[in-house]
Motif scaffolding. Structure first.
Motif, PDB file in Angstrom:
ATOM      1  N   ALA A  87      13.440  18.800  57.298  1.00 12.78           N
ATOM      2  CA  ALA A  87      14.622  20.002  57.578  1.00 12.78           C
ATOM      3  C   ALA A  87      13.919  21.158  58.318  1.00 12.78           C
ATOM      4  N   ASN A  88      14.122  21.045  59.638  1.00 18.61           N
ATOM      5  CA  ASN A  88      13.487  22.139  60.098  1.00 18.61           C
ATOM      6  C   ASN A  88      14.456  23.255  61.001  1.00 18.61           C
ATOM      7  N   ALA A  89      15.643  22.779  60.858  1.00 26.67           N
ATOM      8  CA  ALA A  89      16.725  23.975  61.641  1.00 26.67           C
ATOM      9  C   ALA A  89      16.690  25.062  60.909  1.00 26.67           C
ATOM     10  N   GLY A  90      16.603  26.371  61.533  1.00 22.10           N
ATOM     11  CA  GLY A  90      16.699  27.586  60.973  1.00 22.10           C
ATOM     12  C   GLY A  90      16.850  28.800  61.954  1.00 22.10           C
ATOM     13  N   SER A  91      17.199  30.125  61.631  1.00 26.45           N
ATOM     14  CA  SER A  91      17.437  31.070  62.194  1.00 26.45           C
ATOM     15  C   SER A  91      16.960  32.426  61.604  1.00 26.45           C
ATOM     16  N   ALA A  92      16.673  33.359  62.259  1.00 24.26           N
ATOM     17  CA  ALA A  92      16.080  34.678  61.914  1.00 24.26           C
ATOM     18  C   ALA A  92      17.116  35.850  62.143  1.00 24.26           C
ATOM     19  N   ALA A  93      17.533  36.697  61.346  1.00 25.45           N
ATOM     20  CA  ALA A  93      18.181  38.054  61.849  1.00 25.45           C
ATOM     21  C   ALA A  93      17.488  39.276  61.316  1.00 25.45           C
ATOM     22  N   SER A  94      17.262  40.175  62.327  1.00 25.34           N
ATOM     23  CA  SER A  94      16.444  41.173  62.044  1.00 25.34           C
ATOM     24  C   SER A  94      17.183  42.430  62.218  1.00 25.34           C
ATOM     25  N   ALA A  95      17.184  43.371  61.300  1.00 25.08           N
ATOM     26  CA  ALA A  95      17.818  44.586  61.076  1.00 25.08           C
ATOM     27  C   ALA A  95      17.459  45.432  59.779  1.00 25.08           C
ATOM     28  N   PRO A  96      17.281  46.790  59.715  1.00 26.08           N
ATOM     29  CA  PRO A  96      17.117  47.420  58.763  1.00 26.08           C
ATOM     30  C   PRO A  96      17.949  46.920  57.527  1.00 26.08           C
ATOM     31  N   PHE A  97      17.820  47.037  56.164  1.00 29.64           N
ATOM     32  CA  PHE A  97      18.466  46.370  55.280  1.00 29.64           C
ATOM     33  C   PHE A  97      19.959  47.117  55.238  1.00 29.64           C
TER      34      PHE A  97
END
Length: 255
Positions: A87-97
């Motif tokens: 299970a490799n699929a993934g993504s990242a979102a970046s922003a201050p909390f």
């Protein structure tokens, strides 16, 4: 003599059309496995097959449990029961909390956690019946430590590690192992795109921007995708049958 220790094994790799997943798929092909990749882009899935990095493909969004079940059934009909599921699929979102709304947390949990649990539920029954299976989640160092500005991503990847540890105990006597691989920043197109975005926003040079990425790694470099694939192959092999519920770090000593 060509070594094919995985001959007769059917492997399923999500997000196998690019980056780490593509390298894992290609590595499994080289050791004799029959490899099905799952992704959302038919064109890039076909391109991976045409280059010999996989044998077959199915189109599905891993956040959609029904679509996942259909894709797995399609793969099983073509090549037989799934022995190895990465299970490799993934993504990242970046922003201050404070700028990270609930919809971002849902999105990160959907793709990074449910993308793993949906796949596991689709293959585990058959694995348990046959007394053999390997489930490997590609998590992240963000599943074991915190990083600023990616609170939703860190929360989701920590959840993946918790899930792996729990499911490993449920399946301990079934012949199925459940593990995670936790890479540090890896030399992929996703990281390259992040570098480009940061360079555009900050006017930093590529070297200055890259230094921010590799500063966490005591070896001072990006991880090569082949190093992650090697860890996955080991976890999928016979020699790792007593290794379950683990989070294997591939991160140059970061943790």
């Amino acid at each position: 003599m060509t070594m094919t220790p995985f001959k007769g094994r059917h492997a399923l790799v999500t997000g196998g059309n690019r980056g780490i997943g593509r390298t894992i798929a290609a590595s499994l092909v080289k050791v004799g496995a029959t490899v099905t990749i799952i992704g959302r882009s038919p064109a890039s899935l076909e391109e991976a097959i045409s280059r010999g990095d996989a044998h077959g493909a199915a189109v599905a969004d891993v956040t959609d449990a029904q679509a996942v079940r259909r894709a797995v059934q399609e793969a099983v009909d073509r090549y037989g029961p799934v022995d190895l599921m990465i299970a490799n699929a993934g993504s990242a979102a970046s922003a201050p909390f404070m700028k990270t709304g609930p919809e971002v947390f849902r999105q990160m949990l959907d793709v990074n956690l449910l993308g793993v649990t949906n796949m596991a539920q689709a293959v585990l029954g058959s694995m348990t019946e046959r007394g053999f299976g390997r489930i490997v989640a590609v998590a992240s160092t963000a599943g074991l430590k915190g990083y600023p500005y990616v609170s939703a991503y860190c929360a989701a990847k920590h959840a993946v590690i918790g899930f792996v540890r729990a499911l490993a105990l449920e399946t301990a006597k079934t012949g199925v192992t459940v593990n995670a691989v936790c890479p540090g920043f890896t030399d992929t197109d996703l990281v390259a795109e992040s570098l480009d975005r940061i360079m555009t926003k900050t006017n930093r040079t590529r070297d200055e921007t890259l230094a921010e990425f590799v500063k966490h790694n005591p070896q001072g470099r990006l991880i090569d995708p082949s190093e992650i694939a090697d860890a996955v192959l080991w976890l999928c092999g016979e020699g790792a049958r007593s290794v379950t519920g683990q989070a294997i770090l591939v991160a140059g000593g970061e943790i």
